[in-house]
Design a protein around this motif. Structure first.
Motif, short mmCIF file in Angstrom:
data_model
loop_
_atom_site.label_atom_id
_atom_site.label_comp_id
_atom_site.label_asym_id
_atom_site.label_seq_id
_atom_site.Cartn_x
_atom_site.Cartn_y
_atom_site.Cartn_z
N GLY A 115 0.83 -1.20 0.00
CA GLY A 115 0.00 0.00 0.00
C GLY A 115 0.86 1.24 0.00
N LEU A 116 0.18 2.38 -0.07
CA LEU A 116 0.83 3.69 -0.06
C LEU A 116 0.91 4.19 1.38
N PHE A 117 2.12 4.51 1.83
CA PHE A 117 2.34 4.92 3.22
C PHE A 117 3.10 6.26 3.27
N ARG A 118 2.85 7.00 4.37
CA ARG A 118 3.54 8.27 4.60
C ARG A 118 3.62 8.52 6.11
N PRO A 119 4.74 9.02 6.62
CA PRO A 119 4.85 9.28 8.06
C PRO A 119 3.84 10.34 8.54
N VAL A 120 3.40 10.14 9.78
CA VAL A 120 2.48 11.10 10.41
C VAL A 120 3.09 11.56 11.74
N GLU A 121 2.52 12.62 12.29
CA GLU A 121 2.95 13.16 13.57
C GLU A 121 1.74 13.72 14.30
N ARG A 122 1.88 13.89 15.63
CA ARG A 122 0.80 14.50 16.42
C ARG A 122 1.11 15.98 16.60
N VAL A 123 0.10 16.80 16.32
CA VAL A 123 0.21 18.25 16.48
C VAL A 123 -1.10 18.74 17.09
N ASP A 124 -0.98 19.46 18.22
CA ASP A 124 -2.16 20.01 18.89
C ASP A 124 -3.21 18.94 19.18
N GLY A 125 -2.74 17.78 19.60
CA GLY A 125 -3.66 16.72 20.00
C GLY A 125 -4.24 15.90 18.87
N GLY A 126 -3.87 16.20 17.62
CA GLY A 126 -4.40 15.44 16.50
C GLY A 126 -3.30 14.90 15.60
N TRP A 127 -3.70 14.13 14.60
CA TRP A 127 -2.75 13.54 13.66
C TRP A 127 -2.69 14.33 12.36
N ARG A 128 -1.48 14.44 11.81
CA ARG A 128 -1.31 15.00 10.48
C ARG A 128 -0.11 14.33 9.81
N PHE A 129 -0.06 14.43 8.48
CA PHE A 129 1.09 13.92 7.76
C PHE A 129 2.28 14.86 7.94
N VAL A 130 3.45 14.28 8.10
CA VAL A 130 4.67 15.08 8.22
C VAL A 130 4.85 15.84 6.91
N PRO A 131 4.88 17.17 6.92
CA PRO A 131 4.85 17.94 5.68
C PRO A 131 5.95 17.59 4.69
N GLU A 132 7.17 17.40 5.16
CA GLU A 132 8.29 17.17 4.24
C GLU A 132 8.47 15.70 3.86
N ALA A 133 7.71 14.80 4.47
CA ALA A 133 7.87 13.37 4.22
C ALA A 133 7.14 12.96 2.94
N ARG A 134 7.81 12.15 2.14
CA ARG A 134 7.23 11.71 0.87
C ARG A 134 6.57 10.34 1.04
N PRO A 135 5.48 10.08 0.33
CA PRO A 135 4.85 8.76 0.39
C PRO A 135 5.65 7.73 -0.38
N ARG A 136 5.42 6.44 -0.07
CA ARG A 136 6.07 5.36 -0.79
C ARG A 136 5.21 4.10 -0.68
N HIS A 137 5.39 3.22 -1.65
CA HIS A 137 4.74 1.91 -1.62
C HIS A 137 5.58 0.96 -0.76
N LEU A 138 4.90 0.30 0.18
CA LEU A 138 5.55 -0.64 1.09
C LEU A 138 4.73 -1.93 1.16
#
Length: 294
Positions: A115-138
């Motif tokens: 599948g398509l994956f991308r790193p995430v992080e917690r900001v202000d109590g919620g989840w978001r994708f890490v802005p500079e991180a690129r997606p990849r198939h894993l």
């Protein structure tokens, strides 16, 4: 024997976003939204992480925790309370199932889910994708078929434990099938070593990565050199165009097709395929599994 690369989980069309790689490295393959499903995201936990808040935050509210989830493939007993007799399983239907049938996929064949994956992080109590991180198939999971069943207009006797599965909610639809996992891997030449017949890769490792490290798009893959379909061997299905393949030293560059769910390789023509898959599972798979014998 067939080795099948099977695209599953969220992506830019199904779900609208990649699957998350959590800050501690856990891979979570999010089931795609399914209005017919009897199981909402808020009822599912993966690797100890509730999926309801994740899908709510990562889709910016487009998919709510109460929305039905297409939990398929369903590979881990600990994702949801299970009835007695539950076994890992995978369903397919429509054109993708026709492709599997036409390729002769059945008992003994091995699915590797990606599948398509991308790193995430917690900001202000919620989840978001890490802005500079690129997606990849894993690659994120596997299932060796113990039994392949075509679902007709009723649930077969003895399959009551699978009643919540999304493909069992589509009884009566054409080309609707279930692939039930073996309890333990049973590979040619006795390879398997007591490994489970289905499971997940809990974190990311270089061997699970399909997208090339220097890729401009996620569909530019880098594979071991033996994948190249030279010397008259049948290529990975949907990838017959020679222009999709190129040599990169000891590796192969593949421009994977942008869509399609099931890519089938005849492992009898590629003797390296099954030892490669077995080592991948042995080294990186999560070995807990609750499956019946098969």
């Amino acid at each position: 024997m067939k080795l099948i690369l099977s695209r599953k989980g969220f992506d830019t069309s199904a779900g609208g976003v990649p699957n998350p790689i959590l800050p501690d490295g856990r891979l979570l393959a999010l089931p795609i939204p399914d209005a017919q499903s009897v199981m909402p995201y808020e009822a599912i936990t993966q690797q100890g992480e509730p999926l309801g808040p994740l899908v709510q935050d990562l889709t910016r509210g487009r998919v709510s925790p109460s929305h039905g989830a297409h939990l398929d493939p369903d590979l881990r007993a600990d994702q949801h309370p299970r009835p007695a007799g539950w076994t890992p399983l995978f369903g397919q239907r429509g054109a993708a199932q026709s492709h599997l049938r036409n390729q002769g996929v059945g008992a003994g064949d091995l699915f590797l889910f990606f599948g398509l994956f991308r790193p995430v992080e917690r900001v202000d109590g919620g989840w978001r994708f890490v802005p500079e991180a690129r997606p990849r198939h894993l690659l994120w999971g596997w299932l060796q078929v113990g039994e392949a069943l075509t679902l007709g207009d009723h649930l077969p006797a003895g399959l009551e434990w699978a009643a919540e599965h999304p493909h069992c909610q589509r009884i009566g639809e054409a080309r609707n099938a279930l692939y039930i996992a073996r309890h333990a891997l049973a590979l040619p030449d006795g390879e398997g070593g007591g490994l489970p017949g289905a499971g997940i890769f809990p974190g990311e490792t270089p061997r699970q990565r399909l997208t090339a490290p220097d890729a401009e798009t996620v569909s530019q893959w880098r594979l071991p050199g033996w994948w190249h379909p030279g010397e008259g061997r049948a290529p990975l299905s949907y990838h017959a165009d020679p222009g999709r393949w190129g040599r990169r030293g000891d590796e192969v560059a593949l421009q994977a097709v942008a869509r399609g769910q099931e890519f089938v390789l005849d492992a009898d023509q590629y003797p390296e395929a099954i030892p490669w898959a077995r080592e991948l599972i042995r080294e990186h798979g999560a070995l807990e599994q609750g499956a019946r014998s098969g």
